[in-house]
Design an enzyme around this catalytic site. Structure first.
Site, PDB file in Angstrom:
ATOM      1  N   HIS A 527       0.816  -1.222   0.000  1.00 31.74           N
ATOM      2  CA  HIS A 527       0.000   0.000   0.000  1.00 31.74           C
ATOM      3  C   HIS A 527       0.851   1.273   0.000  1.00 31.74           C
ATOM      4  CE1 HIS A 527      -3.602   2.145   0.024  1.00 31.74           C
ATOM      5  NE2 HIS A 527      -4.288   1.498   0.943  1.00 31.74           N
ATOM      6  N   ARG A 528       2.152   1.157   0.266  1.00 33.30           N
ATOM      7  CA  ARG A 528       3.024   2.334   0.184  1.00 33.30           C
ATOM      8  C   ARG A 528       3.231   2.770  -1.266  1.00 33.30           C
ATOM      9  NH1 ARG A 528       8.169   0.015   3.203  1.00 33.30           N
ATOM     10  NH2 ARG A 528       7.597  -1.665   1.768  1.00 33.30           N
TER      11      ARG A 528
END
Length: 554
Positions: A527-528
């Site tokens: 998700h980064r």
């Protein structure tokens, strides 16, 4: 016109360096300060510049030669001299520079004692400009020695360590990671200095037009000692201990990073303990055979036993006497599980992973696969659905390039190649062989390579090169069963695709329910780097390709 000799200048605390590249050839016209050759030490690659302008008449070294300060590099034909001259003295105090040639005033040779604050600046680092600071090796309050490395900089060709020109206590650091620095830039300020060397002077000059006096020539030669380009360094490890920084060339460091090998645990067999590529390969083989454990593996093994988890702020691991509840049998983990365990734990803890589940209609693709195998049964090549999945994933990665990237600090590295890993189940545990350049290969070639790699995996003969370099991984449980699962991302990749066994399901076509073969897809992503909308689009597009494989051609 006359000939002058170009020698290797003072290149720091190195006895011998290897010639690894020629940047000029006989007949070339070179300028003063133009790079002539590239040499490599146990810690850095360096370019040797010309101290004069002229035409290359003869090259005195060849690829692989060992050279040092004073070694003759080439013969240069220059204007304005009447006889053979020496452009750079082999040893600073051994001879006087000829009257018609300006020597190379790189840095003062003799250290001096200084009390009070002293500025430490970037010395002459060759033909490099705007090099990036990639590592700070000291902190405020540290006591440093003369020629101890302070920071590491990186150009587009090499990594270099910048040494201290003085001894003392670090009072202020003027550079930070990511800064661009050049010769003469202020690095830090020292206090209580002894043995300081003045900052580097100008770069090598061209042949002087006017003759110099012998006294002036002698004075110039006495000052012709270059600042060290890289020095063997003590680096500060976590916890305040001092460790020797591993000695390895930039190419070996890159090779080690690709294999995930901790260089500080590898014993070098090269000159002065230099770590070679063979040392890295040997260390990897030792780990795979169970002969040695990396510190990370040892830490993970401890965590699975009696470690208190303090490093992660966790409560202690439960210590239980299982035998008091009934009969038990104790078996050691396989070497593959020991190796992969540390990586899995790190990836699961450090990556904010999210999983999207979807289904792909592979009815037509499966029919095509079966007919293709029937048509080519005499060839001995059996095409599996995984081969089609690899090609479909390559097409999706091209459309959504962030899935084919890796995080590097605050930057995202977009890879222009497509190496697809696939999880292979073996009697000793899970391994991930890699199909290199899958975008350039057809289904039959991919199927053949998969079969060969899977056999090597079962036989325990996979080498480091067979398992390195993946940009995206597929974990398939299709031959076993199940519906959906959440695979762990294989760092430094940013996504992984999990697939389970396909099954016939009734699918509404707008008028009636039709029997369709559906393949479960589980896409786990970092998700980064990736957001939910991009992940959903990736899965949808992948499903479209599998539903109509002609889309691969678009």
């Amino acid at each position: 016109m006359a000939m002058i000799e170009i020698f290797v200048p003072d290149i720091g605390d190195f006895d011998e360096v290897t010639v690894i590249e020629f940047m000029v050839k006989v007949g070339d016209t070179v300028k003063a300060d133009q790079s002539l050759i590239t040499v490599e030490s146990d810690k850095a690659s360096m370019e040797i510049p010309s101290s004069a302008a002229g035409v290359v008449k003869e090259i005195k070294v060849k690829m692989g030669d060992k050279v040092k300060q004073g070694s003759l590099v080439l013969m240069l034909e220059v204007a304005g001299a009447a006889e053979v001259k020496t452009a750079v003295a082999p040893a600073a105090a051994a001879q006087v520079a000829p009257a018609s040639v300006a020597p190379v005033p790189l840095a003062a040779a003799a250290p001096i004692a200084v009390a009070g604050p002293v500025d430490v600046r970037v010395p002459d680092i060759g033909d490099f400009k705007d090099v990036a600071v990639i590592e700070l090796m000291v902190k405020v309050g540290d006591t440093v020695k003369l020629e101890q490395s302070l920071l590491t900089v990186e150009s587009d060709k090499a990594s270099m360590e910048i040494p201290s020109s003085a001894a003392g206590v670090v009072k202020e650091i003027k550079a930070k990671v990511g800064d661009k620095v050049n010769v003469g830039d202020l690095v830090l300020v020292l206090e209580g200095v002894a043995g300081a060397a003045p900052a580097p002077a100008a770069a090598p000059a061209a042949v002087a037009a006017a003759p110099a006096t012998p006294a002036a020539a002698q004075a110039s030669v006495a000052a012709a000692a270059a600042a060290p380009a890289a020095v063997a360094v003590p680096a500060h490890a976590p916890g305040g201990t001092t460790l020797g920084l591993p000695h390895a060339s930039p190419s070996v460091r890159k090779f080690a990073r690709e294999l995930g090998v901790p260089l500080n645990e590898v014993k070098g067999s090269g000159l002065k303990g230099r770590i070679t590529e063979a040392d890295v390969q040997g260390f990897t083989r030792s780990v795979m055979s169970g002969a040695v454990q990396t510190l990370a593996i040892a830490a993970q093994a401890k965590a699975s036993g009696s470690n208190d988890g303090a490093g992660l702020g966790l409560i202690p691991w439960p210590k239980v006497d299982f035998a008091k509840f009934g009969p038990i049998e104790r078996k050691e983990l396989s070497r593959i599980k020991k190796i992969s365990g540390a990586n899995l734990l790190r990836n699961a803890v450090m990556i904010p992973a999210v999983t999207n589940h979807d289904d792909a209609d592979i009815t037509d693709l499966e029919a095509f696969r079966v007919s293709t195998n029937k048509e080519n049964e005499k060839s001995g090549i059996k095409v599996t659905m995984l081969a089609f999945l690899i090609k479909a994933c390559v097409a999706a990665l091209k459309k959504f390039p962030e899935f084919n990237s890796s995080l590097d600090g605050d930057a995202l590295i977009y890879k222009q190649y497509y190496h697809i890993g696939f999880a292979a189940d073996t009697p000793n545990g899970l391994v991930v062989p890699v199909i290199k350049d899958a975008d350039k290969k057809g289904i039959f070639q991919i199927s053949t390579e998969m079969g060969e790699l899977a056999k090597k995996a079962r036989d325990g003969k996979l080498g480091p090169a067979d398992m390195s370099g993946a940009t995206f991984t597929i974990s398939s449980l299709g031959g076993i069963g199940g519906r959906y699962f959440t695979p762990i991302i294989n760092a430094p990749e940013v996504a992984i695709l999990g697939v389970c066994k396909s099954q016939m399901e009734p699918v509404w076509d707008g008028k009636a329910f039709q029997p369709r073969l559906m393949l479960p897809l589980s896409l786990t992503w970092d998700h980064r780097v990736i957001d939910g909308a991009a992940a959903a689009r990736f899965n949808v597009y992948l499903g479209q390709i599998l539903g109509d494989f002609r889309r691969v051609l678009l």
